[in-house]
Design a protein around this motif. Structure first.
Motif, PDB file in Angstrom:
ATOM      1  N   ARG A 106       0.834  -1.201   0.000  1.00  0.00           N
ATOM      2  CA  ARG A 106       0.000   0.000   0.000  1.00  0.00           C
ATOM      3  C   ARG A 106       0.872   1.256   0.000  1.00  0.00           C
ATOM      4  O   ARG A 106       0.550   2.253  -0.656  1.00  0.00           O
ATOM      5  CB  ARG A 106      -0.920  -0.007   1.214  1.00  0.00           C
ATOM      6  CG  ARG A 106      -1.845   1.204   1.295  1.00  0.00           C
ATOM      7  CD  ARG A 106      -2.652   1.378  -0.018  1.00  0.00           C
ATOM      8  NE  ARG A 106      -3.533   2.514   0.060  1.00  0.00           N
ATOM      9  CZ  ARG A 106      -4.806   2.438   0.438  1.00  0.00           C
ATOM     10  NH1 ARG A 106      -5.308   1.263   0.775  1.00  0.00           N
ATOM     11  NH2 ARG A 106      -5.553   3.502   0.483  1.00  0.00           N
ATOM     12  N   GLN A 139       2.086   1.803  -3.509  1.00  0.00           N
ATOM     13  CA  GLN A 139       0.997   2.354  -4.325  1.00  0.00           C
ATOM     14  C   GLN A 139       0.809   3.844  -4.041  1.00  0.00           C
ATOM     15  O   GLN A 139       0.727   4.660  -4.973  1.00  0.00           O
ATOM     16  CB  GLN A 139      -0.291   1.586  -4.017  1.00  0.00           C
ATOM     17  CG  GLN A 139      -1.546   2.188  -4.629  1.00  0.00           C
ATOM     18  CD  GLN A 139      -2.793   1.435  -4.202  1.00  0.00           C
ATOM     19  OE1 GLN A 139      -2.761   0.228  -3.971  1.00  0.00           O
ATOM     20  NE2 GLN A 139      -3.902   2.133  -4.070  1.00  0.00           N
ATOM     21  N   TRP A 178       0.577   4.680 -11.926  1.00  0.00           N
ATOM     22  CA  TRP A 178       0.115   3.545 -11.122  1.00  0.00           C
ATOM     23  C   TRP A 178      -0.864   2.672 -11.899  1.00  0.00           C
ATOM     24  O   TRP A 178      -0.868   1.455 -11.747  1.00  0.00           O
ATOM     25  CB  TRP A 178      -0.542   4.026  -9.829  1.00  0.00           C
ATOM     26  CG  TRP A 178      -1.116   2.859  -9.071  1.00  0.00           C
ATOM     27  CD1 TRP A 178      -2.416   2.542  -8.881  1.00  0.00           C
ATOM     28  CD2 TRP A 178      -0.352   1.817  -8.448  1.00  0.00           C
ATOM     29  NE1 TRP A 178      -2.526   1.378  -8.175  1.00  0.00           N
ATOM     30  CE2 TRP A 178      -1.277   0.912  -7.893  1.00  0.00           C
ATOM     31  CE3 TRP A 178       1.008   1.576  -8.302  1.00  0.00           C
ATOM     32  CZ2 TRP A 178      -0.872  -0.230  -7.205  1.00  0.00           C
ATOM     33  CZ3 TRP A 178       1.422   0.438  -7.617  1.00  0.00           C
ATOM     34  CH2 TRP A 178       0.484  -0.450  -7.074  1.00  0.00           C
ATOM     35  N   GLU A 179      -1.692   3.270 -12.740  1.00  0.00           N
ATOM     36  CA  GLU A 179      -2.638   2.471 -13.519  1.00  0.00           C
ATOM     37  C   GLU A 179      -1.896   1.535 -14.462  1.00  0.00           C
ATOM     38  O   GLU A 179      -2.295   0.376 -14.640  1.00  0.00           O
ATOM     39  CB  GLU A 179      -3.580   3.395 -14.289  1.00  0.00           C
ATOM     40  CG  GLU A 179      -4.741   2.689 -14.974  1.00  0.00           C
ATOM     41  CD  GLU A 179      -5.704   2.052 -13.987  1.00  0.00           C
ATOM     42  OE1 GLU A 179      -6.537   1.235 -14.422  1.00  0.00           O
ATOM     43  OE2 GLU A 179      -5.616   2.349 -12.774  1.00  0.00           O
ATOM     44  N   ARG A 193      -0.558  -1.248 -12.283  1.00  0.00           N
ATOM     45  CA  ARG A 193      -1.635  -2.136 -11.848  1.00  0.00           C
ATOM     46  C   ARG A 193      -2.073  -3.084 -12.950  1.00  0.00           C
ATOM     47  O   ARG A 193      -2.227  -4.292 -12.729  1.00  0.00           O
ATOM     48  CB  ARG A 193      -2.834  -1.297 -11.370  1.00  0.00           C
ATOM     49  CG  ARG A 193      -3.954  -2.121 -10.774  1.00  0.00           C
ATOM     50  CD  ARG A 193      -5.206  -1.298 -10.607  1.00  0.00           C
ATOM     51  NE  ARG A 193      -5.792  -0.919 -11.885  1.00  0.00           N
ATOM     52  CZ  ARG A 193      -6.511  -1.746 -12.636  1.00  0.00           C
ATOM     53  NH1 ARG A 193      -6.702  -2.996 -12.278  1.00  0.00           N
ATOM     54  NH2 ARG A 193      -7.027  -1.331 -13.783  1.00  0.00           N
ATOM     55  N   PHE A 253      -3.126  -6.455 -10.928  1.00  0.00           N
ATOM     56  CA  PHE A 253      -3.626  -6.192  -9.585  1.00  0.00           C
ATOM     57  C   PHE A 253      -5.062  -5.679  -9.650  1.00  0.00           C
ATOM     58  O   PHE A 253      -5.507  -5.161 -10.673  1.00  0.00           O
ATOM     59  CB  PHE A 253      -2.738  -5.175  -8.869  1.00  0.00           C
ATOM     60  CG  PHE A 253      -1.276  -5.541  -8.898  1.00  0.00           C
ATOM     61  CD1 PHE A 253      -0.858  -6.821  -8.544  1.00  0.00           C
ATOM     62  CD2 PHE A 253      -0.315  -4.623  -9.289  1.00  0.00           C
ATOM     63  CE1 PHE A 253       0.484  -7.162  -8.573  1.00  0.00           C
ATOM     64  CE2 PHE A 253       1.028  -4.951  -9.330  1.00  0.00           C
ATOM     65  CZ  PHE A 253       1.426  -6.231  -8.976  1.00  0.00           C
ATOM     66  N   PRO A 256      -8.428  -3.418  -9.242  1.00  0.00           N
ATOM     67  CA  PRO A 256      -8.596  -1.978  -9.486  1.00  0.00           C
ATOM     68  C   PRO A 256      -8.523  -1.143  -8.215  1.00  0.00           C
ATOM     69  O   PRO A 256      -8.048  -0.010  -8.250  1.00  0.00           O
ATOM     70  CB  PRO A 256      -9.991  -1.900 -10.127  1.00  0.00           C
ATOM     71  CG  PRO A 256     -10.220  -3.250 -10.716  1.00  0.00           C
ATOM     72  CD  PRO A 256      -9.526  -4.214  -9.810  1.00  0.00           C
ATOM     73  N   GLY A 288      -6.659  -1.563  -5.767  1.00  0.00           N
ATOM     74  CA  GLY A 288      -5.308  -1.520  -5.229  1.00  0.00           C
ATOM     75  C   GLY A 288      -5.122  -2.430  -4.032  1.00  0.00           C
ATOM     76  O   GLY A 288      -5.896  -3.365  -3.807  1.00  0.00           O
ATOM     77  N   ALA A 329       5.091  -6.380  -7.948  1.00  0.00           N
ATOM     78  CA  ALA A 329       4.781  -4.948  -7.919  1.00  0.00           C
ATOM     79  C   ALA A 329       6.043  -4.111  -8.103  1.00  0.00           C
ATOM     80  O   ALA A 329       6.033  -3.094  -8.811  1.00  0.00           O
ATOM     81  CB  ALA A 329       4.089  -4.594  -6.611  1.00  0.00           C
ATOM     82  N   GLN A 334       7.167  -4.249 -11.844  1.00  0.00           N
ATOM     83  CA  GLN A 334       6.345  -3.414 -12.707  1.00  0.00           C
ATOM     84  C   GLN A 334       6.596  -1.920 -12.430  1.00  0.00           C
ATOM     85  O   GLN A 334       6.598  -1.111 -13.353  1.00  0.00           O
ATOM     86  CB  GLN A 334       4.865  -3.743 -12.498  1.00  0.00           C
ATOM     87  CG  GLN A 334       4.489  -5.174 -12.849  1.00  0.00           C
ATOM     88  CD  GLN A 334       4.821  -5.537 -14.275  1.00  0.00           C
ATOM     89  OE1 GLN A 334       4.856  -4.681 -15.171  1.00  0.00           O
ATOM     90  NE2 GLN A 334       5.088  -6.808 -14.525  1.00  0.00           N
ATOM     91  N   THR A 335       6.821  -1.568 -11.158  1.00  0.00           N
ATOM     92  CA  THR A 335       7.109  -0.184 -10.823  1.00  0.00           C
ATOM     93  C   THR A 335       8.438   0.255 -11.418  1.00  0.00           C
ATOM     94  O   THR A 335       8.562   1.365 -11.970  1.00  0.00           O
ATOM     95  CB  THR A 335       7.129   0.006  -9.299  1.00  0.00           C
ATOM     96  OG1 THR A 335       5.887  -0.434  -8.754  1.00  0.00           O
ATOM     97  CG2 THR A 335       7.357   1.461  -8.927  1.00  0.00           C
TER      98      THR A 335
END
Length: 607
Positions: A7, A10, A22-23, A26, A31, A33, A35, A50, A53-54
């Motif tokens: 969290r 995010q 972030w979209e 995700r 992930f 919607p 979050g 996560a 992808q970030t």
């Protein structure tokens, strides 16, 4: 703990970059919607996914992202709540480092099932500490580096942090070298989040010269002036013969607590017992601790009567001046006059057997005292558990706030799921389940309503000739027409491939329904553009009117609507047929014949 980290990641991306970033993360990670929820359980693979992808979306390496994340959480996130919880750990940076040993247990006080890393702190050499965790995820080391650097800035300390090879090759290990504890001014830290408003609410104006930023004032010892201390050695405290705090050359023989107090310096005594009073046999205050003095800013307590400032309550009865010498060794309660702070403590008889040393704590009013008096950590005795209580209070408040947020998000998700279960995914209209429920309520309430059952003519030809995409476009156009000609309180539903139902509560049989049905027939017959082609359909409508006071079965109303629809189709495309409930009132003397509309459409407008 993975829920907290996910969290935070995010929120960090949303706050530092943009929602589109972030979209993308995700969607790429698959992930949900809504979050991540901080109090939900996730596994390590979800965190790694996560982070991958970030890193890809932001074009930054994972270690740099995690270091920035640790810094952001402490320095800027969540209205300063993480920073405040960490600042409760110590008065300076070195003290804070050692408090990390207690972080796991502090977290469990607030949330018993919260899994936190078991951090260990070693004092390797003066100014050199080792922070390690044997069983922890490797990503934690980068987060800790960022968080520790932010905390060093918060305290105003100059710190060098380096990674080390962990013992036995497992977990993490950081070397923390404190180069300068007061390298720059640190940020102010108030124990009470709303100290100013709390003081104003209590009608107290704190002394601006008392303990700024928790530091002692020149010429004072922890806020206790020399005038506030007894100089008579019989009182059990003697600072006159030796300002440095050593015992006098020829001390009088003391017994019990007086022997120990005679050896304390003025500053040590104030720090050890900031909430104390020494009271004469006549009930006069001979000395007051620094926190008690701050309860009455601008007033000289020494020499005044104890009962001028406090209500003293003994065990089971109100204590008076005559009873004061009898309370030695008993538990006491003081209450600030005017409904102020409450104190709990005990009384000790000093050397002469008459003077009393009253020692207190704020007890249950610790939080109120921190708000009203703008207390700092240095104001409390080193043996007082007030800081732990304040930390626990704030941690519980933060946990409860997050639980309330989770509850609201779950409620929104539940409502969204229910709404989705009652919605046609193509047109956005209600579905059959929703229209059945709506119809059931109207029948049970015996309310008047009108039901229109609409079926598209030639819709199969559109699908066959132009494809299902064109058919979907026609259905969307019909849905828009229905919504445009009905009220928000009406229920408009798609109940089949090309079948629609509109339920209009509160409408008695009248010309209004006739005009509505005619308008729908005319509007739906208009061509619908599709790419470079035109799609044409018409609509047949069966209408049922249910009068006030009737409680029909929903199945009977739908059956009548089907009969009226079949009658409309039998009479030709683009027509409307009406019937009333009960069925025997559907036809009667004087019912008008069908009226032919332009273009071959027709409608029965008689009742």
């Amino acid at each position: 703990m993975y829920g907290l980290l996910l969290r935070a990641l995010q929120d960090y991306v949303l706050a530092t970059f943009d929602p589109q970033s972030w979209e993308r993360i995700r969607i790429a990670g698959g992930f949900l919607p809504q979050g991540f929820e901080p109090l939900m359980h996730y596994n390590h693979e979800v965190l790694r996914a996560a982070l991958r992808q970030t890193s890809s979306a932001l074009g930054r390496p994972v270690p740099a992202i995690l270091e920035d994340l640790g810094t952001w959480v402490v320095a800027a996130a969540y209205d300063g709540a993480p920073r405040r919880l960490l600042r409760f750990g110590g008065a300076d940076f070195a003290d804070f480092i050692f408090s990390l040993d207690e972080l796991r247990d502090r977290a469990r006080l607030a949330l018993p099932d919260l899994v936190m890393p078991d951090l260990r702190v070693e004092d390797v050499a003066p100014g050199l500490f080792r922070l390690s965790c044997a069983d922890s995820l490797p990503e934690l080391s980068w987060i800790l580096i960022g968080a520790l650097r932010a905390m060093a800035d918060d305290y105003g300390a100059l710190v060098l942090i380096e990674e080390e090879a962990p013992a036995q090759g497992r977990g993490i290990s950081l070397a923390i070298r404190l180069l300068e504890p007061r390298f720059s001014p640190g940020r102010r830290f108030d124990l009470a989040r709303e100290a100013d408003t709390g003081a104003a609410r209590a009608g107290i104006t704190p002394d601006p010269d008392a303990h700024p930023d928790g530091q002692e004032m020149p010429g004072e010892f922890g806020g206790l002036s020399q005038a506030a201390l007894p100089l008579d050695p019989r009182a059990g405290v003697d600072f006159a013969s030796d300002p440095g705090g050593s015992a006098p050359d020829n001390p009088a023989p003391y017994h019990g607590v007086a022997d120990g107090l005679a050896l304390l310096s003025q500053g040590d005594f104030a720090r050890l017992l900031p909430l104390h009073l020494i009271v004469s046999p006549e009930g006069r205050i001979e000395a007051a601790g620094p926190l008690l003095s701050r309860m009455f800013p601008g007033q000289e307590m020494v020499g005044a009567s104890l009962f001028h400032y406090f209500q003293l309550r003994g065990p089971g009865r109100t204590c008076t001046l005559m009873q004061l010498p009898l309370i030695g060794g008993q538990q006491l309660r003081l209450e600030q006059k005017g409904g102020g702070l409450r104190l709990r403590g005990t009384a000790f008889s000093l050397g002469d057997g008459a003077r009393l040393l009253l020692v207190f704590s704020f007890g249950i009013d610790t939080v109120r005292a921190a708000e009203q008096l703008k207390l700092a950590d240095s104001d409390f005795s080193v043996i007082d558990v007030a800081l732990e209580l304040l930390c626990l209070t704030e941690a519980n408040a933060l946990a409860m706030r997050e639980m309330r947020g989770l509850s609201k998000r779950l409620e929104r998700a539940r409502r969204q799921a229910e709404d989705d279960a009652l919605t046609d995914p193509l047109t956005g209209l209600r579905n059959r389940r929703a229209s059945d429920s709506f119809l059931m309520r109207l029948c049970q309430d015996q309310s008047p309503f009108t039901l229109l059952h609409l079926d598209l003519d030639l819709f199969k030809s559109v699908n066959d000739q132009f494809g299902h995409a064109a058919g979907d476009e026609v259905l969307l156009a019909v849905a828009a027409i229905l919504l445009r000609h009905t009220r928000t309180r009406d229920c408009v539903a798609r109940v089949g491939g090309d079948e629609f139902i509109a339920i209009l509560p509160g409408l008695e049989p009248s010309l209004r329904q006739d005009q509505l049905a005619e308008q729908l027939v005319v509007q739906i017959a208009q061509p619908v553009p599709w790419r470079d082609m035109v799609c044409r359909v018409s609509a047949s409508i069966g209408v049922v009117n249910v009068g006030r006071g009737h409680a029909p079965e929903p199945a009977d109303v739908l059956a009548l609507a089907d009969q009226a629809l079949y009658a409309a189709k039998a009479a030709g495309r683009g027509r409307v047929r009406h019937c009333n409930f009960p069925p025997h009132s559907a036809a009667g003397p004087g019912q008008e014949a069908p009226v032919v509309l332009p273009g071959g459409r027709g409608a029965v407008v008689g009742k």
